[in-house]
Design an enzyme around this catalytic site. Structure first.
Site, PDB file in Angstrom:
ATOM      1  N   ASN A 100       0.720  -1.425  -0.216  1.00 28.02           N
ATOM      2  CA  ASN A 100      -0.343  -0.356   0.162  1.00 28.02           C
ATOM      3  C   ASN A 100       0.952   1.309  -0.332  1.00 28.02           C
ATOM      4  O   ASN A 100       1.851   0.901   0.372  1.00 28.02           O
ATOM      5  CB  ASN A 100      -0.537   0.043   1.099  1.00 28.02           C
ATOM      6  CG  ASN A 100      -2.076  -1.396   0.800  1.00 28.02           C
ATOM      7  OD1 ASN A 100      -2.147  -2.044   0.112  1.00 28.02           O
ATOM      8  ND2 ASN A 100      -2.776  -1.560   2.135  1.00 28.02           N
TER       9      ASN A 100
ATOM     10  N   ASP B 284      -0.549   3.876   1.101  1.00 27.01           N
ATOM     11  CA  ASP B 284      -1.650   5.173   2.000  1.00 27.01           C
ATOM     12  C   ASP B 284      -0.860   5.300   3.403  1.00 27.01           C
ATOM     13  O   ASP B 284      -1.427   6.547   3.971  1.00 27.01           O
ATOM     14  CB  ASP B 284      -2.892   4.603   1.990  1.00 27.01           C
ATOM     15  CG  ASP B 284      -2.549   2.995   2.676  1.00 27.01           C
ATOM     16  OD1 ASP B 284      -1.806   2.759   3.913  1.00 27.01           O
ATOM     17  OD2 ASP B 284      -3.617   1.914   2.742  1.00 27.01           O
TER      18      ASP B 284
ATOM     19  N   SER C 166      -4.890  -9.969  -3.021  1.00 22.90           N
ATOM     20  CA  SER C 166      -5.146 -10.674  -3.898  1.00 22.90           C
ATOM     21  C   SER C 166      -3.705 -12.104  -4.362  1.00 22.90           C
ATOM     22  O   SER C 166      -3.974 -12.538  -5.055  1.00 22.90           O
ATOM     23  CB  SER C 166      -5.745 -10.786  -5.200  1.00 22.90           C
ATOM     24  OG  SER C 166      -4.720  -9.572  -5.856  1.00 22.90           O
TER      25      SER C 166
ATOM     26  N   HIS D 203       5.365  -0.627  -2.623  1.00 22.89           N
ATOM     27  CA  HIS D 203       5.678   0.353  -4.365  1.00 22.89           C
ATOM     28  C   HIS D 203       5.356   2.329  -3.625  1.00 22.89           C
ATOM     29  O   HIS D 203       4.804   2.723  -4.738  1.00 22.89           O
ATOM     30  CB  HIS D 203       4.425  -0.118  -4.775  1.00 22.89           C
ATOM     31  CG  HIS D 203       3.843  -1.767  -4.623  1.00 22.89           C
ATOM     32  ND1 HIS D 203       2.766  -1.959  -5.045  1.00 22.89           N
ATOM     33  CD2 HIS D 203       4.691  -2.812  -5.127  1.00 22.89           C
ATOM     34  CE1 HIS D 203       3.142  -3.600  -5.430  1.00 22.89           C
ATOM     35  NE2 HIS D 203       4.543  -3.699  -5.924  1.00 22.89           N
TER      36      HIS D 203
HETATM   37  P1  NAD Z   1      -6.239  -5.968  -4.788  1.00 15.78           P
HETATM   38  O1  NAD Z   1      -6.742  -4.724  -4.607  1.00 15.78           O
HETATM   39  O2  NAD Z   1      -5.209  -6.840  -5.571  1.00 15.78           O
HETATM   40  O3  NAD Z   1      -6.781  -7.165  -3.591  1.00 15.78           O
HETATM   41  C1  NAD Z   1      -7.590  -6.628  -2.474  1.00 15.78           C
HETATM   42  C2  NAD Z   1      -7.801  -7.583  -1.197  1.00 15.78           C
HETATM   43  O4  NAD Z   1      -7.982  -7.456  -0.301  1.00 15.78           O
HETATM   44  C3  NAD Z   1      -8.836  -8.344  -2.639  1.00 15.78           C
HETATM   45  O5  NAD Z   1      -8.971  -9.836  -2.300  1.00 15.78           O
HETATM   46  C4  NAD Z   1      -9.686  -8.328  -2.051  1.00 15.78           C
HETATM   47  O6  NAD Z   1     -10.209  -9.173  -1.358  1.00 15.78           O
HETATM   48  C5  NAD Z   1      -9.543  -8.138  -0.089  1.00 15.78           C
HETATM   49  N1  NAD Z   1      -9.971  -7.247   0.774  1.00 15.78           N
HETATM   50  C6  NAD Z   1     -10.968  -6.371   0.372  1.00 15.78           C
HETATM   51  N2  NAD Z   1     -12.116  -5.595   1.381  1.00 15.78           N
HETATM   52  C7  NAD Z   1     -11.157  -6.864   2.830  1.00 15.78           C
HETATM   53  C8  NAD Z   1     -11.516  -6.262   4.084  1.00 15.78           C
HETATM   54  N3  NAD Z   1     -12.356  -5.389   4.331  1.00 15.78           N
HETATM   55  N4  NAD Z   1     -10.299  -7.443   4.728  1.00 15.78           N
HETATM   56  C9  NAD Z   1      -9.143  -8.284   4.209  1.00 15.78           C
HETATM   57  N5  NAD Z   1      -9.784  -7.990   2.951  1.00 15.78           N
HETATM   58  C10 NAD Z   1     -10.354  -7.320   2.383  1.00 15.78           C
HETATM   59  O7  NAD Z   1      -4.847  -5.435  -3.460  1.00 15.78           O
HETATM   60  P2  NAD Z   1      -3.280  -5.975  -3.998  1.00 15.78           P
HETATM   61  O8  NAD Z   1      -2.853  -6.923  -3.337  1.00 15.78           O
HETATM   62  O9  NAD Z   1      -2.484  -5.225  -2.608  1.00 15.78           O
HETATM   63  O10 NAD Z   1      -2.843  -5.278  -5.406  1.00 15.78           O
HETATM   64  C11 NAD Z   1      -3.312  -4.454  -5.510  1.00 15.78           C
HETATM   65  C12 NAD Z   1      -1.899  -2.989  -6.063  1.00 15.78           C
HETATM   66  O11 NAD Z   1      -2.370  -1.550  -5.538  1.00 15.78           O
HETATM   67  C13 NAD Z   1      -0.699  -2.889  -4.578  1.00 15.78           C
HETATM   68  O12 NAD Z   1       0.184  -2.736  -5.584  1.00 15.78           O
HETATM   69  C14 NAD Z   1      -0.854  -1.831  -4.193  1.00 15.78           C
HETATM   70  O13 NAD Z   1      -0.350  -0.948  -4.514  1.00 15.78           O
HETATM   71  C15 NAD Z   1      -2.189  -0.613  -5.032  1.00 15.78           C
HETATM   72  N6  NAD Z   1      -2.792  -0.445  -3.832  1.00 15.78           N
HETATM   73  C16 NAD Z   1      -2.590   0.047  -3.199  1.00 15.78           C
HETATM   74  C17 NAD Z   1      -3.975   0.891  -1.925  1.00 15.78           C
HETATM   75  C18 NAD Z   1      -3.430   1.707  -0.539  1.00 15.78           C
HETATM   76  O14 NAD Z   1      -2.759   2.195  -0.455  1.00 15.78           O
HETATM   77  N7  NAD Z   1      -4.716   1.137   0.701  1.00 15.78           N
HETATM   78  C19 NAD Z   1      -5.419   0.861  -3.046  1.00 15.78           C
HETATM   79  C20 NAD Z   1      -5.201  -0.096  -3.899  1.00 15.78           C
HETATM   80  C21 NAD Z   1      -4.191  -0.184  -4.886  1.00 15.78           C
END
Ligand code: NAD
Ligand code: ZN
Length: 249
Positions: A100, A102, A192, A117
């Site tokens: 993340n 954030d 994921s 990242h």
């Molecule tokens: P992803 O979006 O691919 O997957 C997120 C996973 O979290 C999903 O499998 C989903 O089912 C699960 N999920 C959703 N809500 C949940 C909860 N309340 N409790 C537990 N699990 C929950 O995310 P990823 O694997 O981190 O990869 C995506 C890329 O996007 C990363 O490289 C990241 O850098 C970036 N990203 C970052 C943010 C952030 O900084 N918050 C937000 C979106 C995407």
């Protein structure tokens, strides 16, 4: 309940626990995930808005997408982040590896955070390498304009995050690999496990003999390598695990 107890037992017995987090841990803070239900990828084309090539082709499209993320990105940690910070204070968790951007782990009190990242903390001009804070562009954003370098006039102002097509920060990745190899338990929260090379880390931990736990809202492609799988919301499950760990120590 049974699975929560099993996870707590593993954690209570471990000396060096590493936590690996993805977008799912911040969902309960109001930050949308990319994949999964309501994921941002249903509405945006990642190749276009979140790749370095797309950014250079069309910074405006990148900024439209980022603006939707931006307000949400300055969100507050949720009970899942706080639970992990508490395990670090208890001397159990030694590192948090996050995908993340954030900064919510740091905000919740975690000290050793490896950001694979990058983060939204700073922005850079890709042409003259001047560094900026978000506040530097507050007026531009308020007027609905995209940021432009004050020094050289470039439109290539990019938050210090890793876009698709960019390499990961090598020193951070190296440290994350070392942590994954030496931990005795590895906990995945809200990922994921499809974004590489980050998703390789759980496999490294597994092949080095770590006990494996995953807490995610849905099954993942890597489920078979985990000893304990908990399907559910991180913000509800992690505090319960920490309560159990406290009873056991
Ligand atoms: P992803 O979006 O691919 O997957 C997120 C996973 O979290 C999903 O499998 C989903 O089912 C699960 N999920 C959703 N809500 C949940 C909860 N309340 N409790 C537990 N699990 C929950 O995310 P990823 O694997 O981190 O990869 C995506 C890329 O996007 C990363 O490289 C990241 O850098 C970036 N990203 C970052 C943010 C952030 O900084 N918050 C937000 C979106 C995407
Ligand atoms: Zn510049």
């Amino acid at each position: 309940m049974e699975e929560i107890k099993k996870a707590a037992e593993i954690i209570a017995k471990s000396k060096h626990v590493v936590v690996f987090t993805g977008a799912g841990i911040s969902a309960e803070s109001g930050i949308p995930t990319f994949r999964g239900e309501d994921g941002l990828w249903r509405r945006y084309d990642p190749e276009e808005v979140a790749s370095i090539q797309g950014f250079k082709r069309n910074p405006k499209a990148f900024w439209e997408f980022s603006m939707e993320m931006k307000d949400k990105l300055f969100a507050d940690p949720n009970p899942a982040h706080y639970a992990i910070a508490e395990l670090e204070r208890m001397g159990i968790v030694k590192a948090v590896i996050t995908q993340n951007i954030d900064m919510l782990h740091q905000k919740s009190g975690s000290r050793r955070v490896l950001e694979l990242h990058g983060s939204m903390e700073k922005l850079d001009c890709l042409d003259c390498h001047e560094t900026y804070d978000w506040d530097d562009f507050a007026e531009d954003f308020n007027r609905g304009e995209i940021p432009r370098c004050r020094k050289c006039g470039s439109w290539y102002i990019k938050p210090r995050v890793v876009l698709f097509g960019e390499p990961l920060p090598q020193r951070v990745l190296f440290e994350a690999m070392e942590e994954s190899k030496k931990c005795d338990a590895f906990i995945v929260v809200g990922s994921s496990l499809v974004v590489y090379p980050a998703a390789e880390l759980p496999y490294m931990a597994k092949s080095s003999g770590a006990k494996m736990i995953i807490i995610n809202a849905e099954p993942t492609v890597a489920d078979s390598i985990f000893d304990v799988r908990i399907i559910g919301k991180a913000g509800e499950i992690l505090p319960r695990i920490v309560d159990e760990v406290k009873k056991m120590r």
